[in-house]
Design an enzyme around this catalytic site. Structure first.
Site, PDB file in Angstrom:
ATOM      1  N   CYS A 232      98.795  55.135  32.170  1.00  0.00           N
ATOM      2  CA  CYS A 232      98.803  54.556  33.526  1.00  0.00           C
ATOM      3  C   CYS A 232      99.246  53.098  33.530  1.00  0.00           C
ATOM      4  O   CYS A 232      99.469  52.525  34.589  1.00  0.00           O
ATOM      5  CB  CYS A 232      97.413  54.645  34.146  1.00  0.00           C
ATOM      6  SG  CYS A 232      96.850  56.329  34.281  1.00  0.00           S
TER       7      CYS A 232
ATOM      8  N   HIS B  14      95.148  49.247  39.068  1.00  0.00           N
ATOM      9  CA  HIS B  14      95.482  50.664  38.954  1.00  0.00           C
ATOM     10  C   HIS B  14      94.361  51.467  39.610  1.00  0.00           C
ATOM     11  O   HIS B  14      93.177  51.188  39.403  1.00  0.00           O
ATOM     12  CB  HIS B  14      95.643  51.031  37.479  1.00  0.00           C
ATOM     13  CG  HIS B  14      95.641  52.505  37.248  1.00  0.00           C
ATOM     14  ND1 HIS B  14      96.472  53.349  37.960  1.00  0.00           N
ATOM     15  CD2 HIS B  14      94.909  53.289  36.419  1.00  0.00           C
ATOM     16  CE1 HIS B  14      96.244  54.585  37.562  1.00  0.00           C
ATOM     17  NE2 HIS B  14      95.302  54.581  36.638  1.00  0.00           N
TER      18      HIS B  14
ATOM     19  N   ASN C 106      94.257  59.387  41.504  1.00  0.00           N
ATOM     20  CA  ASN C 106      94.890  58.621  40.425  1.00  0.00           C
ATOM     21  C   ASN C 106      96.311  59.141  40.219  1.00  0.00           C
ATOM     22  O   ASN C 106      96.500  60.230  39.692  1.00  0.00           O
ATOM     23  CB  ASN C 106      94.048  58.779  39.153  1.00  0.00           C
ATOM     24  CG  ASN C 106      94.639  58.037  37.959  1.00  0.00           C
ATOM     25  OD1 ASN C 106      95.759  57.529  38.023  1.00  0.00           O
ATOM     26  ND2 ASN C 106      93.886  57.986  36.878  1.00  0.00           N
TER      27      ASN C 106
HETATM   28  N1  ACO Z   1      81.842  67.747  40.309  1.00  0.00           N
HETATM   29  C1  ACO Z   1      80.529  67.822  40.061  1.00  0.00           C
HETATM   30  N2  ACO Z   1      79.986  67.457  38.893  1.00  0.00           N
HETATM   31  C2  ACO Z   1      80.819  67.002  37.942  1.00  0.00           C
HETATM   32  C3  ACO Z   1      82.209  66.906  38.138  1.00  0.00           C
HETATM   33  C4  ACO Z   1      82.708  67.324  39.388  1.00  0.00           C
HETATM   34  N3  ACO Z   1      84.014  67.268  39.681  1.00  0.00           N
HETATM   35  N4  ACO Z   1      82.778  66.419  37.021  1.00  0.00           N
HETATM   36  C5  ACO Z   1      81.800  66.211  36.136  1.00  0.00           C
HETATM   37  N5  ACO Z   1      80.607  66.560  36.690  1.00  0.00           N
HETATM   38  C6  ACO Z   1      79.291  66.508  36.110  1.00  0.00           C
HETATM   39  C7  ACO Z   1      79.308  66.548  34.604  1.00  0.00           C
HETATM   40  O1  ACO Z   1      79.382  67.882  34.151  1.00  0.00           O
HETATM   41  C8  ACO Z   1      77.985  65.899  34.277  1.00  0.00           C
HETATM   42  O2  ACO Z   1      76.967  66.863  34.451  1.00  0.00           O
HETATM   43  P1  ACO Z   1      75.714  66.896  33.452  1.00  0.00           P
HETATM   44  O3  ACO Z   1      75.026  65.566  33.651  1.00  0.00           O
HETATM   45  O4  ACO Z   1      74.929  68.068  33.964  1.00  0.00           O
HETATM   46  O5  ACO Z   1      76.280  67.055  32.091  1.00  0.00           O
HETATM   47  C9  ACO Z   1      77.824  64.854  35.373  1.00  0.00           C
HETATM   48  O6  ACO Z   1      78.719  65.240  36.417  1.00  0.00           O
HETATM   49  C10 ACO Z   1      78.153  63.453  34.910  1.00  0.00           C
HETATM   50  O7  ACO Z   1      79.384  63.493  34.170  1.00  0.00           O
HETATM   51  P2  ACO Z   1      80.081  62.200  33.673  1.00  0.00           P
HETATM   52  O8  ACO Z   1      81.386  62.574  33.026  1.00  0.00           O
HETATM   53  O9  ACO Z   1      79.128  61.370  32.876  1.00  0.00           O
HETATM   54  O10 ACO Z   1      80.347  61.475  35.090  1.00  0.00           O
HETATM   55  P3  ACO Z   1      80.924  60.067  35.388  1.00  0.00           P
HETATM   56  O11 ACO Z   1      80.031  59.315  36.283  1.00  0.00           O
HETATM   57  O12 ACO Z   1      81.402  59.363  34.138  1.00  0.00           O
HETATM   58  O13 ACO Z   1      82.215  60.419  36.255  1.00  0.00           O
HETATM   59  C11 ACO Z   1      84.582  60.539  35.959  1.00  0.00           C
HETATM   60  C12 ACO Z   1      83.244  61.207  35.694  1.00  0.00           C
HETATM   61  C13 ACO Z   1      84.790  60.501  37.450  1.00  0.00           C
HETATM   62  C14 ACO Z   1      85.672  61.346  35.285  1.00  0.00           C
HETATM   63  C15 ACO Z   1      84.551  59.082  35.417  1.00  0.00           C
HETATM   64  O14 ACO Z   1      84.049  59.082  34.102  1.00  0.00           O
HETATM   65  C16 ACO Z   1      85.893  58.427  35.426  1.00  0.00           C
HETATM   66  O15 ACO Z   1      86.495  58.205  36.464  1.00  0.00           O
HETATM   67  N6  ACO Z   1      86.390  58.032  34.239  1.00  0.00           N
HETATM   68  C17 ACO Z   1      87.661  57.361  34.136  1.00  0.00           C
HETATM   69  C18 ACO Z   1      88.741  58.375  34.195  1.00  0.00           C
HETATM   70  C19 ACO Z   1      90.074  57.748  34.262  1.00  0.00           C
HETATM   71  O16 ACO Z   1      90.232  56.683  34.822  1.00  0.00           O
HETATM   72  N7  ACO Z   1      91.040  58.443  33.718  1.00  0.00           N
HETATM   73  C20 ACO Z   1      92.373  58.090  33.828  1.00  0.00           C
HETATM   74  C21 ACO Z   1      92.740  56.931  32.964  1.00  0.00           C
HETATM   75  S1  ACO Z   1      94.279  56.422  33.276  1.00  0.00           S
HETATM   76  C22 ACO Z   1      95.479  57.429  32.552  1.00  0.00           C
HETATM   77  O17 ACO Z   1      96.138  57.011  31.621  1.00  0.00           O
HETATM   78  C23 ACO Z   1      95.769  58.821  33.117  1.00  0.00           C
END
Ligand code: ACO
Length: 347
Positions: free
Chosen positions: A134, A274, A304
């Site tokens: 990204c 971003h 994103n």
């Molecule tokens: N709906 C409902 N529940 C979900 C979902 C969903 N879509 N996705 C995950 N969960 C659950 C998980 O299973 C977990 O459940 P558990 O506690 O029973 O195990 C719980 O939600 C918490 O999961 P986490 O992964 O810890 O949630 P987090 O608060 O970290 O949010 C997210 C997840 C949104 C992916 C976040 O970590 C994030 O945005 N990370 C950055 C991602 C990013 O920016 N990626 C792109 C980088 S740039 C590039 O180069 C493409």
């Protein structure tokens, strides 16, 4: 003092003298393309075990745009490029290089830039891709600046194009709610005045590569029935790890780029981060002590869109008449690699 990553100019008098004399590279036009099809959180509720409330609270995303089956990344890039050329009243023959930042190329080779070149019916100017997750759009601006300042190119067509929906596992709720498709293009050239790139900071840390990657389809794990069966041709991401590093690195990059410009966060008119997650954006804005009205967000409408997110924000601000000459814009990104970069820009 040159540090290899932009210039750290400690002395104020020297900085002011350099401000007046330093050659700058500026964005002379912007074009964006967002495919019309919209996928809402309500649509996703029917596809995976998730909820509108979870997606909004955890990511800030309400809907995203997706390309249709027939489109490839270069098709999105092509449309954005045509719009940027039109806005500048230029033809592709007025450009010396096509540079595409993408992590979702049409084909492993040739580059997406060459497919765009074919579409634009450009004569034999160089064309290549740049892969920096990204952060690719900001890396591309930094590369283009250098090529323009050293006289290699007069004008560069830089396109950030991403079609992540085709490499997303639509059964994986942890990733499929995040991404959208879009492209943004800019034409960069030498500035006649003080507008343009003032400073930048860029880094990468490949030791963390496997926290966000595409496991199969390259030479490490060529595509096979087995890789397809295991879904290894889809984005693999440890979301919470990415989150932690993104918050830390985006804050550091922004502060370092500002330092190199001899500026402070309070000098920033618009912060364009971003658009990966509203919580990453807010945490970075808070670290920089920026009031929310200076932090631009559109993640609610696009999700994103990786390399396209910063040009998309820029174009919305420009088209909305919100960019005034002299405004200080701080662009900041983090992505796969990991890579991160920030650019301080005078509009
Ligand atoms: N709906 C409902 N529940 C979900 C979902 C969903 N879509 N996705 C995950 N969960 C659950 C998980 O299973 C977990 O459940 P558990 O506690 O029973 O195990 C719980 O939600 C918490 O999961 P986490 O992964 O810890 O949630 P987090 O608060 O970290 O949010 C997210 C997840 C949104 C992916 C976040 O970590 C994030 O945005 N990370 C950055 C991602 C990013 O920016 N990626 C792109 C980088 S740039 C590039 O180069 C493409």
């Amino acid at each position: 003092m040159q540090t290899g990553q932009g210039y750290a100019i400690e002395d104020k008098t020297m900085r002011m003298t350099m401000e007046k004399t330093k050659r700058r590279v500026k964005i002379s036009s912007i074009g964006v393309y967002v495919p019309p099809k919209i996928l809402t959180n309500a649509d996703l509720e029917k596809m995976v075990d998730t909820s509108d409330e979870w997606i909004i609270t955890r990511t800030g995303i309400r809907e995203r745009h997706l390309a249709d089956e027939s489109q490839a990344t270069s098709d999105l890039c092509l449309e954005a490029a045509r719009r940027a050329l039109d806005q500048a009243s230029l033809k592709i023959d007025d450009v010396d290089l096509i540079l595409v930042a993408t992590s979702s190329p049409d084909t492993l080779f040739p580059s997406t830039a060459c497919w765009v070149q074919k579409g634009l019916e450009a004569t034999e100017i160089p064309a290549f891709d740049l892969s920096a997750g990204c952060t690719g759009f900001l890396y591309g601006m930094i590369v283009a600046e250098s090529l323009i300042l050293n006289g290699t190119c007069r004008r560069v067509l830089l396109i950030g194009g991403e079609l992540l929906s085709k490499i997303t596992n639509w059964k994986d709720r942890a990733t499929c709610v995040l991404f959208g498709d879009a492209a943004g293009a800019v034409i960069l050239e030498e500035s006649p005045d003080e507008s343009g790139i003032i400073s930048f900071f860029w880094q990468a840390d490949g030791r963390l590569a496997d926290l966000l990657y595409l496991p199969a389809g390259g030479t490490r794990r060529p595509a096979s029935e087995e890789t397809v069966r295991q879904g290894l041709h889809y984005i693999s991401m440890k979301g919470n790890e990415v989150f932690k590093h993104a918050v830390r690195r985006m804050g550091e990059a922004a502060l370092e780029a500002l330092k190199r410009a001899g500026l402070k966060p309070e000098d920033v008119t618009h912060f364009i981060p971003h658009q990966a997650n509203i919580r990453i954006i807010e945490a970075t804005g808070e670290r920089l002590k920026l009031p929310p009205e200076k932090v631009y967000t559109n993640i609610d409408r696009y999700g994103n869109v990786s390399v396209a997110s910063i040009p998309l924000c820029l174009e919305e601000l420009r088209a909305g008449g919100k960019l005034k000459k002299g405004d200080i814009i701080l662009m900041d990104a983090f992505g796969a690699g990991f890579t991160w970069a920030a650019i301080v820009y005078r509009w």
